[in-house]
Design an enzyme around this catalytic site. Structure first.
Site, PDB file in Angstrom:
ATOM      1  N   GLU A  38       0.910  -1.169  -0.182  1.00 31.60           N
ATOM      2  CA  GLU A  38      -0.006  -0.116  -0.084  1.00 31.60           C
ATOM      3  C   GLU A  38       0.942   1.145  -0.009  1.00 31.60           C
ATOM      4  O   GLU A  38       1.532   1.535   0.861  1.00 31.60           O
ATOM      5  CB  GLU A  38      -0.779  -0.085   1.173  1.00 31.60           C
ATOM      6  CG  GLU A  38      -1.724   1.054   1.475  1.00 31.60           C
ATOM      7  CD  GLU A  38      -2.006   1.309   2.971  1.00 31.60           C
ATOM      8  OE1 GLU A  38      -1.735   0.358   3.859  1.00 31.60           O
ATOM      9  OE2 GLU A  38      -2.669   2.121   3.246  1.00 31.60           O
TER      10      GLU A  38
ATOM     11  N   ASP B  43      -4.001  -0.411  10.289  1.00 34.75           N
ATOM     12  CA  ASP B  43      -5.063   0.695  10.426  1.00 34.75           C
ATOM     13  C   ASP B  43      -6.203   0.526   9.693  1.00 34.75           C
ATOM     14  O   ASP B  43      -6.403  -0.427   8.738  1.00 34.75           O
ATOM     15  CB  ASP B  43      -4.371   1.948  10.498  1.00 34.75           C
ATOM     16  CG  ASP B  43      -3.836   2.254   8.959  1.00 34.75           C
ATOM     17  OD1 ASP B  43      -4.287   1.702   8.040  1.00 34.75           O
ATOM     18  OD2 ASP B  43      -3.285   3.473   8.822  1.00 34.75           O
TER      19      ASP B  43
ATOM     20  N   ASP C 269      -7.260   2.212   6.999  1.00 33.93           N
ATOM     21  CA  ASP C 269      -6.981   2.458   5.361  1.00 33.93           C
ATOM     22  C   ASP C 269      -6.388   1.008   5.068  1.00 33.93           C
ATOM     23  O   ASP C 269      -6.776   0.404   3.905  1.00 33.93           O
ATOM     24  CB  ASP C 269      -6.038   3.500   5.154  1.00 33.93           C
ATOM     25  CG  ASP C 269      -6.712   4.834   5.303  1.00 33.93           C
ATOM     26  OD1 ASP C 269      -8.023   4.794   5.218  1.00 33.93           O
ATOM     27  OD2 ASP C 269      -6.252   5.693   5.301  1.00 33.93           O
TER      28      ASP C 269
END
Ligand code: 0RA
Length: 642
Positions: free
Chosen positions: A429, A504, A506
């Site tokens: 990510e 987290d 996201d």
């Protein structure tokens, strides 16, 4: 030899057999309950509940309760006739004792014989007993309460009357043995889900599940008079059904019976849940085959008969199952479970039974409900056209790659090794984490593909759109095995596909998206066990020159205690990792990517199903369930993890 001695000797021989039997269970627990991980731990509960359900199937039990007690022991009660307590002629021992000490004794006594089980289910109470640190059973019967206690399968209290009662039933409490299991903590949601399933599959049976480990116990009582009809409706609860009534069919031949419930929704997925003797069969088998063949045949025949399908426009099996939610439950006395995880039904006659039921009853249903028939057929025909469009899109991609060689995405930092069984790809990510991973990796066998930004809403997109999507395109290209119908796992370029995202909200969002995408369009990837979630540490602990990392709160506390070594004044600096991007390349390698030291979670089909459900909730068209979910889970959002 006097009679007395003879009896004693026989008893002695019996006892030796019993101990050898239970010893075998403790030596190879995996053979009996599948594994000693969380799944095996939960399996213990299913075994005991299965026995109570057999009593319900025999018509004597209406309510089963399952409680997780403080300390993670489990209590299962039923209001059946109570396990027989009289002496068994063959052994001279109380039947109750035999049930708990002899392998495979469940249901085979007292004229029971109604136990219809297979796979890992139905191995019985004795297995649970062997794997429990202690177990207590109380039988309410004949106005008395009979009690027995065991430790690791051995009797610690012979059957004793401990009180009077005015009801009948069985109460079992067991504490799984820490020597046997990797984890001892029960997951309320896992048990809740399985018990709900059992309640749906056994219409009219009430099952209560309670978690007594907290000050405010959680509890739910589930009872569905409508059985699998309600199950299908429940599966569609967050979707938009295409027709109001659930289509329900059933039939039997000899000892075998089958029932089927169907309701289509306006989505694009196939949701077929099948069971044999209440055991989930995720690998399918003969019952599913019979269902699918008959469904396709009936829909085409109806379409042709009523002039809706013309000429060569026949719809395929997959077309007929787009947007379907179907529950398929069969019962048989000689279930053969096959396949990799013994989760596939092998009895060929069940295919014929299910095929016959669907052929007769679905055709009749359609004639009587032409409106519903039309909606379903329209859906299948639209799916057929979309599939055609997707095929064209795939062809064009295939042509492009054929002309331009294997075009790899710009962002891919590939590895040197080319044998897929040795290589890994990290899908990371964000660009900054991607940079750290590229610097920190071992480029001999680790490839990095950074992903960034918001991804396509897969729920609303059909295959043709996905194929052209610019975020997923690099993933499809890098993996090199195609997509959807074309997916060919033998072409896969890496046998470890690691999703690396922050711990987290996201990060869990990205994980959900990717897992859902893999689940829907590259399912064999998950089935082969090629997908992993990287587990970056949540905490960093520094004491002087020593640095240690912890995956969660529990590990943090454990490591902190180790570092202190019993000395409360030692200064330890504990910080929470903010994200992958904040780790330097070396740290990232050491904690998350080095095969020698990293922890990764292999993604199972169940994880993916759960991701898919959460995804549907978060991205689906219905606003209310999404709001409910976010409100209910706002507190837990940080822990969203698979
Ligand atoms: C066989 C016969 C009888 C009861 C049971 C099995 C029985 C087994 C289990 C396991 C869990 N709960 C159970 N409840 C009942 C009845 C024989 C009789 O009528 O005495």
């Amino acid at each position: 030899m006097s009679d007395e001695t003879k009896v004693e000797q026989e008893y002695g021989a019996n006892q030796i057999q019993v101990l050898e039997g239970l010893e075998a269970v403790r030596k190879r627990p995996g053979m009996y309950i599948g594994s000693t991980s969380a799944s095996g731990l939960h399996h213990l509960v299913y075994e005991i509940v299965d026995n109570a359900i057999d009593e319900a199937l025999a018509g004597y039990c209406k309510h089963i309760t399952v409680a997780i007690n403080p300390g993670d022991s489990i209590t299962v009660t039923d209001d059946g006739r109570g396990i027989p307590v009289d002496l068994q002629p063959q052994t001279g021992r109380p039947a109750l004792e035999v049930v708990y000490t002899v392998l495979h004794a469940g249901g085979k006594f007292g004229g029971g014989g109604y136990k219809v089980s297979g796979g890992l289910h139905g191995v019985g109470a004795s297995v649970v007993n062997a794997l429990s640190q202690w177990l207590q059973v109380q039988v309410h019967k004949n106005g008395e309460i009979y009690q027995m206690r065991f430790a690791r399968g051995e009797i610690t209290q012979e059957m004793t009357v401990v009180g009077k009662t005015d009801r009948t039933g069985t109460v079992v409490t067991f504490q799984p043995d820490p020597e046997m299991f990797d984890t001892l903590v029960y997951d309320y949601e896992i048990l809740h889900t399985r018990m709900r399933e059992e309640a749906f599959l056994n219409a009219g049976l009430a099952i209560t599940i309670t978690d007594r480990r907290t000050d405010t116990p959680l509890s739910d009582t589930m009872c569905y008079e409508g059985g699998i009809r309600e199950f299908a409706r429940w599966c569609n609860r967050n979707k938009t059904p295409l027709h109001n009534d659930v289509i329900y069919m059933r039939g039997s031949k000899g000892d075998a019976s089958a029932e089927i419930a169907i309701q289509y929704n306006d989505g694009y997925n196939e949701f077929l849940l099948s069971f044999a003797n209440d055991v989930h069969t995720p690998e399918g088998g003969m019952h599913e085959t019979g269902f699918k063949t008959a469904l396709t045949r009936v829909l085409n025949a109806y379409g042709v008969k009523h002039g809706i399908i013309k000429g060569e426009d026949k719809v395929s099996g997959e077309d007929c199952r787009e947007g379907i939610t179907a529950i398929l439950s069969v019962k048989l006395t000689d279930a053969q479970f096959e396949g990799q995880t013994k989760a596939k039904l092998g009895n060929a006659y069940i295919r014929t039974l299910v095929d016959n039921i669907v052929t007769d009853q679905l055709a009749t249903y359609f004639e009587e409900h032409p409106q519903t028939a039309k909606v379903i057929l329209d859906k299948a025909m639209t799916a057929n056209r979309a599939r055609e469009a997707a095929r064209k899109a795939r062809d064009s991609i295939r042509r492009k790659t054929a002309l331009g060689g294997a075009a790899m995405p710009d962002k891919l930092r590939d590895c040197n090794e080319s044998d897929p069984s040795l290589t890994e790809i990290y899908i990371v990510e964000g660009d900054s984490a991607g940079g750290s991973a590229t610097q920190g990796r071992d480029s001999r066998f680790q490839a990095i593909l950074p992903l960034w930004g918001k991804m396509l809403n897969v729920e609303k997109a059909r295959e043709d759109k996905i194929i052209g999507n610019d975020k997923l395109q690099p993933v499809i290209a890098a993996l090199g095995a195609g997509i959807g119908e074309d997916f060919d796992v033998s072409k896969l370029r890496y046998h470890k596909v690691v999703i690396m995202a922050d711990a987290d909200v996201d990060g869990s969002h990205i994980r959900t998206l990717l897992l859902t995408f893999f689940f829907r369009f590259m399912r064999p990837l998950i089935e082969h066990g090629y997908v992993y979630a990287a587990m970056p540490p949540l905490f960093k602990l520094v004491k002087g020159k020593t640095t240690r990392y912890a995956l969660d709160e529990a590990q943090r506390d454990e490591i902190a205690a180790q570092l202190r070594g019993g000395n409360p004044n030692v200064k330890i600096d504990i910080s929470r990792n903010k994200g992958l991007g904040e780790m330097d390349p070396h740290e990232l390698w050491e904690t998350t990517m080095d095969p020698q030291t990293r922890t990764m979670k292999r993604i199972t089909l169940e994880d993916a199903v759960r991701a898919d459900e959460i995804f549907t909730l978060l991205m689906g068209e219905k606003v209310e369930p999404r709001r409910d979910y976010i409100e209910q889970n706002a507190r837990f959002a940080e822990n969203l993890d698979y």
